[in-house]
Motif scaffolding. Sequence first.
Motif, PDB file in Angstrom:
ATOM      1  N   TYR A   1       0.817  -1.210   0.000  1.00 43.43           N
ATOM      2  CA  TYR A   1       0.000   0.000   0.000  1.00 43.43           C
ATOM      3  C   TYR A   1       0.857   1.268   0.000  1.00 43.43           C
ATOM      4  CZ  TYR A   1      -3.878  -3.099   1.145  1.00 43.43           C
ATOM      5  OH  TYR A   1      -4.813  -4.105   1.121  1.00 43.43           O
ATOM      6  N   TYR A   2       2.177   1.118   0.224  1.00 40.79           N
ATOM      7  CA  TYR A   2       3.081   2.259   0.238  1.00 40.79           C
ATOM      8  C   TYR A   2       3.763   2.393  -1.120  1.00 40.79           C
ATOM      9  CZ  TYR A   2       2.525   1.894   5.302  1.00 40.79           C
ATOM     10  OH  TYR A   2       2.014   1.822   6.567  1.00 40.79           O
ATOM     11  N   GLY A   3       4.564   3.445  -1.248  1.00 42.97           N
ATOM     12  CA  GLY A   3       5.372   3.598  -2.447  1.00 42.97           C
ATOM     13  C   GLY A   3       6.455   2.534  -2.521  1.00 42.97           C
TER      14      GLY A   3
ATOM     15  N   ALA B   1       8.627   1.290   0.709  1.00 41.54           N
ATOM     16  CA  ALA B   1       8.390  -0.084   1.161  1.00 41.54           C
ATOM     17  C   ALA B   1       9.659  -0.923   1.082  1.00 41.54           C
ATOM     18  CB  ALA B   1       7.282  -0.719   0.326  1.00 41.54           C
ATOM     19  N   THR B   2      10.490  -0.702   0.047  1.00 45.70           N
ATOM     20  CA  THR B   2      11.748  -1.444  -0.068  1.00 45.70           C
ATOM     21  C   THR B   2      12.722  -1.052   1.038  1.00 45.70           C
ATOM     22  OG1 THR B   2      11.459  -1.578  -2.473  1.00 45.70           O
ATOM     23  CG2 THR B   2      13.664  -1.999  -1.595  1.00 45.70           C
TER      24      THR B   2
ATOM     25  N   PHE C   1      12.983  -6.896  -2.513  1.00 44.38           N
ATOM     26  CA  PHE C   1      12.463  -5.638  -3.034  1.00 44.38           C
ATOM     27  C   PHE C   1      10.946  -5.738  -3.182  1.00 44.38           C
ATOM     28  CE2 PHE C   1      16.681  -6.450  -4.728  1.00 44.38           C
ATOM     29  CZ  PHE C   1      17.379  -5.309  -4.357  1.00 44.38           C
ATOM     30  N   VAL C   2      10.317  -4.588  -3.225  1.00 46.68           N
ATOM     31  CA  VAL C   2       8.892  -4.520  -3.527  1.00 46.68           C
ATOM     32  C   VAL C   2       8.764  -4.164  -4.999  1.00 46.68           C
ATOM     33  CG1 VAL C   2       6.704  -3.402  -3.001  1.00 46.68           C
ATOM     34  CG2 VAL C   2       8.355  -3.814  -1.182  1.00 46.68           C
ATOM     35  N   PRO C   3       8.296  -5.082  -5.846  1.00 47.90           N
ATOM     36  CA  PRO C   3       8.253  -4.809  -7.285  1.00 47.90           C
ATOM     37  C   PRO C   3       7.179  -3.792  -7.623  1.00 47.90           C
ATOM     38  CG  PRO C   3       7.205  -6.903  -6.809  1.00 47.90           C
ATOM     39  CD  PRO C   3       7.783  -6.418  -5.512  1.00 47.90           C
ATOM     40  N   PRO C   4       7.265  -3.178  -8.807  1.00 49.65           N
ATOM     41  CA  PRO C   4       6.215  -2.248  -9.238  1.00 49.65           C
ATOM     42  C   PRO C   4       4.863  -2.938  -9.350  1.00 49.65           C
ATOM     43  CG  PRO C   4       8.189  -2.006 -10.587  1.00 49.65           C
ATOM     44  CD  PRO C   4       8.391  -3.228  -9.745  1.00 49.65           C
ATOM     45  N   ARG C   5       3.807  -2.172  -9.239  1.00 50.74           N
ATOM     46  CA  ARG C   5       2.460  -2.740  -9.239  1.00 50.74           C
ATOM     47  C   ARG C   5       2.063  -3.290 -10.600  1.00 50.74           C
ATOM     48  NH1 ARG C   5       4.119  -1.419  -5.068  1.00 50.74           N
ATOM     49  NH2 ARG C   5       3.119  -0.289  -3.364  1.00 50.74           N
TER      50      ARG C   5
END
Length: 234
Positions: A25-27, A31-32, A213-217
């Motif tokens: 839910y974050y950028g 988030a990463t 990492f948090v990947p792009p949506r």
Amino acid sequence: MNGSPSVLIGPASFMEFFVTSEDYYYGIVYATLIRFLRISAFVIALLLPSSYIALTTFHSELIPTVLLLAILNSREGIPFPAMVEALIMEFFFELLREAGIRLPRPIGSAVSIVGALVIGQAAIQSQIASPVMVIVVALTGIASFALPQYNMAIALRILRFPLMFLAASFGGLGIMVGFVLIYLHLTCLRSLGEPYLSPLAPLRARKLRDSLFVPPRRPMRSGFRKRSANGPQP
């Protein structure tokens, strides 16, 4: 379920203990960074007390001169070695943590905070513990609280003490041996047939992007639509 709102999800992997639902839910950048902060908190909660014991007992030449003089001045008059000092402070901290959990919530938080301040100040003034050791134990406890899963914090509380004994006995070599033994144990674990350290060991690059990492949506949504169009996978 016996009325419990909790569920168990399996198979579970090691990296899933650093992931929360709020990350998506974050950028992406924020988030990463938070995820790397949790991994750093894991390392601190596991290795900080043992590293301090090893440095002050066996490897004092690795400490900068100014910092070493500050540590020696803070330890002046302490009748216990660093290992016994760390055990005493860890025992007090774990006792305060359990007392705060068992007490009612409005009282428990106040008791744990006030008790930690009072006991830490009293231990320093009575020369039972040095200020540096109080800071090390406090940072270790704060780092364990930063982990999203309480089960992971419990495992760190157990593993921290063998590493402290190894550090007091063999220094940095003991920490390295203990870390290698923990790693070998984790590589042998399986959760419902899946390797516990997946996707790190064995390395699966495609799944690794959603672990560290948090990947792009957009790629995540496109991958989900592709799998939905192909139907259920065997």
